[in-house]
Design a protein around this motif. Sequence first.
Motif, PDB file in Angstrom:
ATOM      1  N   PRO A  98       0.815  -1.218   0.000  1.00  0.00           N
ATOM      2  CA  PRO A  98       0.000   0.000   0.000  1.00  0.00           C
ATOM      3  C   PRO A  98       0.848   1.268   0.000  1.00  0.00           C
ATOM      4  CG  PRO A  98      -0.002  -1.020   2.166  1.00  0.00           C
ATOM      5  CD  PRO A  98       0.746  -1.945   1.261  1.00  0.00           C
ATOM      6  N   TYR A  99       0.216   2.341  -0.391  1.00  0.00           N
ATOM      7  CA  TYR A  99       0.832   3.668  -0.444  1.00  0.00           C
ATOM      8  C   TYR A  99       1.584   3.991   0.847  1.00  0.00           C
ATOM      9  CZ  TYR A  99       0.724   8.761   0.139  1.00  0.00           C
ATOM     10  OH  TYR A  99       1.043  10.051   0.416  1.00  0.00           O
ATOM     11  N   TRP A 100       0.966   3.747   1.997  1.00  0.00           N
ATOM     12  CA  TRP A 100       1.588   4.159   3.259  1.00  0.00           C
ATOM     13  C   TRP A 100       2.807   3.322   3.607  1.00  0.00           C
ATOM     14  CZ3 TRP A 100       1.344   8.728   4.890  1.00  0.00           C
ATOM     15  CH2 TRP A 100       0.257   9.513   4.526  1.00  0.00           C
ATOM     16  N   TYR A 101       2.907   2.108   3.080  1.00  0.00           N
ATOM     17  CA  TYR A 101       4.134   1.329   3.248  1.00  0.00           C
ATOM     18  C   TYR A 101       5.286   2.064   2.552  1.00  0.00           C
ATOM     19  CZ  TYR A 101       7.744  -2.119   2.452  1.00  0.00           C
ATOM     20  OH  TYR A 101       8.960  -2.755   2.391  1.00  0.00           O
ATOM     21  N   HIS A 102       5.059   2.477   1.331  1.00  0.00           N
ATOM     22  CA  HIS A 102       6.104   3.171   0.574  1.00  0.00           C
ATOM     23  C   HIS A 102       6.486   4.495   1.235  1.00  0.00           C
ATOM     24  CE1 HIS A 102       6.273   0.407  -2.808  1.00  0.00           C
ATOM     25  NE2 HIS A 102       4.963   0.301  -2.693  1.00  0.00           N
ATOM     26  N   GLN A 103       5.496   5.186   1.770  1.00  0.00           N
ATOM     27  CA  GLN A 103       5.793   6.440   2.468  1.00  0.00           C
ATOM     28  C   GLN A 103       6.599   6.175   3.738  1.00  0.00           C
ATOM     29  OE1 GLN A 103       5.213   9.565   1.164  1.00  0.00           O
ATOM     30  NE2 GLN A 103       4.936   8.131  -0.504  1.00  0.00           N
ATOM     31  N   GLY A 104       6.296   5.086   4.436  1.00  0.00           N
ATOM     32  CA  GLY A 104       7.051   4.703   5.629  1.00  0.00           C
ATOM     33  C   GLY A 104       8.490   4.348   5.291  1.00  0.00           C
ATOM     34  N   VAL A 105       8.693   3.675   4.152  1.00  0.00           N
ATOM     35  CA  VAL A 105      10.051   3.347   3.708  1.00  0.00           C
ATOM     36  C   VAL A 105      10.834   4.634   3.423  1.00  0.00           C
ATOM     37  CG1 VAL A 105      11.402   2.327   1.824  1.00  0.00           C
ATOM     38  CG2 VAL A 105       9.483   1.063   2.828  1.00  0.00           C
ATOM     39  N   ARG A 106      10.205   5.576   2.737  1.00  0.00           N
ATOM     40  CA  ARG A 106      10.870   6.868   2.473  1.00  0.00           C
ATOM     41  C   ARG A 106      11.224   7.577   3.779  1.00  0.00           C
ATOM     42  NH1 ARG A 106       7.272   9.503  -2.432  1.00  0.00           N
ATOM     43  NH2 ARG A 106       7.901   8.020  -4.031  1.00  0.00           N
ATOM     44  N   GLU A 107      10.286   7.554   4.713  1.00  0.00           N
ATOM     45  CA  GLU A 107      10.519   8.206   6.011  1.00  0.00           C
ATOM     46  C   GLU A 107      11.636   7.505   6.776  1.00  0.00           C
ATOM     47  OE1 GLU A 107       9.140  11.208   8.907  1.00  0.00           O
ATOM     48  OE2 GLU A 107       9.053  10.953   6.743  1.00  0.00           O
ATOM     49  N   TYR A 108      11.645   6.174   6.750  1.00  0.00           N
ATOM     50  CA  TYR A 108      12.713   5.413   7.409  1.00  0.00           C
ATOM     51  C   TYR A 108      14.071   5.819   6.828  1.00  0.00           C
ATOM     52  CZ  TYR A 108      15.879   1.712   8.706  1.00  0.00           C
ATOM     53  OH  TYR A 108      16.972   1.036   9.185  1.00  0.00           O
ATOM     54  N   TYR A 110      14.880   8.536   5.342  1.00  0.00           N
ATOM     55  CA  TYR A 110      15.192   9.919   5.716  1.00  0.00           C
ATOM     56  C   TYR A 110      15.697   9.988   7.167  1.00  0.00           C
ATOM     57  CZ  TYR A 110      14.653  14.889   6.608  1.00  0.00           C
ATOM     58  OH  TYR A 110      14.885  16.191   6.950  1.00  0.00           O
ATOM     59  N   ILE A 111      15.013   9.318   8.070  1.00  0.00           N
ATOM     60  CA  ILE A 111      15.375   9.371   9.492  1.00  0.00           C
ATOM     61  C   ILE A 111      16.707   8.673   9.754  1.00  0.00           C
ATOM     62  CG2 ILE A 111      14.738   8.566  11.816  1.00  0.00           C
ATOM     63  CD1 ILE A 111      11.771   8.839  10.902  1.00  0.00           C
ATOM     64  N   TYR A 112      16.887   7.481   9.183  1.00  0.00           N
ATOM     65  CA  TYR A 112      18.051   6.651   9.513  1.00  0.00           C
ATOM     66  C   TYR A 112      19.155   6.687   8.457  1.00  0.00           C
ATOM     67  CZ  TYR A 112      14.994   5.203  13.206  1.00  0.00           C
ATOM     68  OH  TYR A 112      14.163   5.218  14.298  1.00  0.00           O
ATOM     69  N   ASN A 113      18.916   7.431   7.378  1.00  0.00           N
ATOM     70  CA  ASN A 113      19.919   7.614   6.326  1.00  0.00           C
ATOM     71  C   ASN A 113      20.444   6.271   5.806  1.00  0.00           C
ATOM     72  OD1 ASN A 113      21.340   9.309   4.614  1.00  0.00           O
ATOM     73  ND2 ASN A 113      23.123   9.338   5.954  1.00  0.00           N
ATOM     74  N   GLU A 114      19.538   5.324   5.650  1.00  0.00           N
ATOM     75  CA  GLU A 114      19.905   3.995   5.167  1.00  0.00           C
ATOM     76  C   GLU A 114      18.670   3.337   4.561  1.00  0.00           C
ATOM     77  OE1 GLU A 114      22.187   0.161   6.953  1.00  0.00           O
ATOM     78  OE2 GLU A 114      20.571   0.959   8.204  1.00  0.00           O
ATOM     79  N   SER A 115      18.860   2.600   3.482  1.00  0.00           N
ATOM     80  CA  SER A 115      17.739   1.872   2.894  1.00  0.00           C
ATOM     81  C   SER A 115      17.541   0.548   3.641  1.00  0.00           C
ATOM     82  CB  SER A 115      17.992   1.590   1.416  1.00  0.00           C
ATOM     83  OG  SER A 115      18.985   0.612   1.264  1.00  0.00           O
ATOM     84  N   ILE A 116      16.356   0.025   3.546  1.00  0.00           N
ATOM     85  CA  ILE A 116      16.075  -1.285   4.145  1.00  0.00           C
ATOM     86  C   ILE A 116      16.980  -2.332   3.511  1.00  0.00           C
ATOM     87  CG2 ILE A 116      14.329  -3.092   4.398  1.00  0.00           C
ATOM     88  CD1 ILE A 116      12.237  -0.828   4.447  1.00  0.00           C
ATOM     89  N   ALA A 157       7.634   3.961   9.540  1.00  0.00           N
ATOM     90  CA  ALA A 157       9.098   4.021   9.659  1.00  0.00           C
ATOM     91  C   ALA A 157       9.539   3.452  11.005  1.00  0.00           C
ATOM     92  CB  ALA A 157       9.590   5.461   9.502  1.00  0.00           C
ATOM     93  N   GLY A 158       8.817   3.778  12.068  1.00  0.00           N
ATOM     94  CA  GLY A 158       9.140   3.231  13.385  1.00  0.00           C
ATOM     95  C   GLY A 158       8.967   1.722  13.424  1.00  0.00           C
ATOM     96  N   ALA A 159       7.918   1.223  12.789  1.00  0.00           N
ATOM     97  CA  ALA A 159       7.694  -0.227  12.730  1.00  0.00           C
ATOM     98  C   ALA A 159       8.804  -0.905  11.935  1.00  0.00           C
ATOM     99  CB  ALA A 159       6.326  -0.523  12.125  1.00  0.00           C
TER     100      ALA A 159
END
Length: 177
Positions: A98-108, A110-116, A157-159
């Motif tokens: 879903p859209y909010w998963y992708h937004q959470g990944v972007r936020e993650y 941004y916050i942690y300066n690292e991709s999953i 992002a927190g999750a």
Amino acid sequence: MTKRILTTKQEIADYWKDAIDTNQTNVTYKNATSHCWRCGVKKRLDRCHIRAFSLGGKDEPGNFILLCKHCHIDNPNVEDISIIWDWLHAYKFDDEKPYWYHQGVREYEYIYNESIESHLSRYHIEIREQFDKLLEETLKDVAHHFGQPRNNRATVAGAIKITLNKLDEIEDNYEQK
């Protein structure tokens, strides 16, 4: 005094049917009057002006799209009709997430300066599937803000961070064996 909009949601969906059918939004034509065209959430939809009345916009189907309240607040408020379609298309995802998963990944990121993917690449074994399942479980233990129908990007992002921390523990246990 607010001007009453006479154009119906169905008229708007019918007008933009070709754009919807060519995957310019996160909905299908079948769901175009019940699901937000940006985030895809099933919610009461606002008739969102493409060109505001104050900028000379008219009460006609081609001057509206259908958005949930949250996305309506976020939409670009400019005269150029192509901008809103660029904006909608930028949030169109071709996978099942879903859209909010992708937004959470972007936020993650941004916050942690690292991709999953970068984080997961440190593990000895391929665990992307395990990450996805664990994240799904983690998201069951979070709350929505003020009755929102979905998680906000910071919550996702927190999750993600919590899930990666759990996987780090699993990896540490693996290395100690």
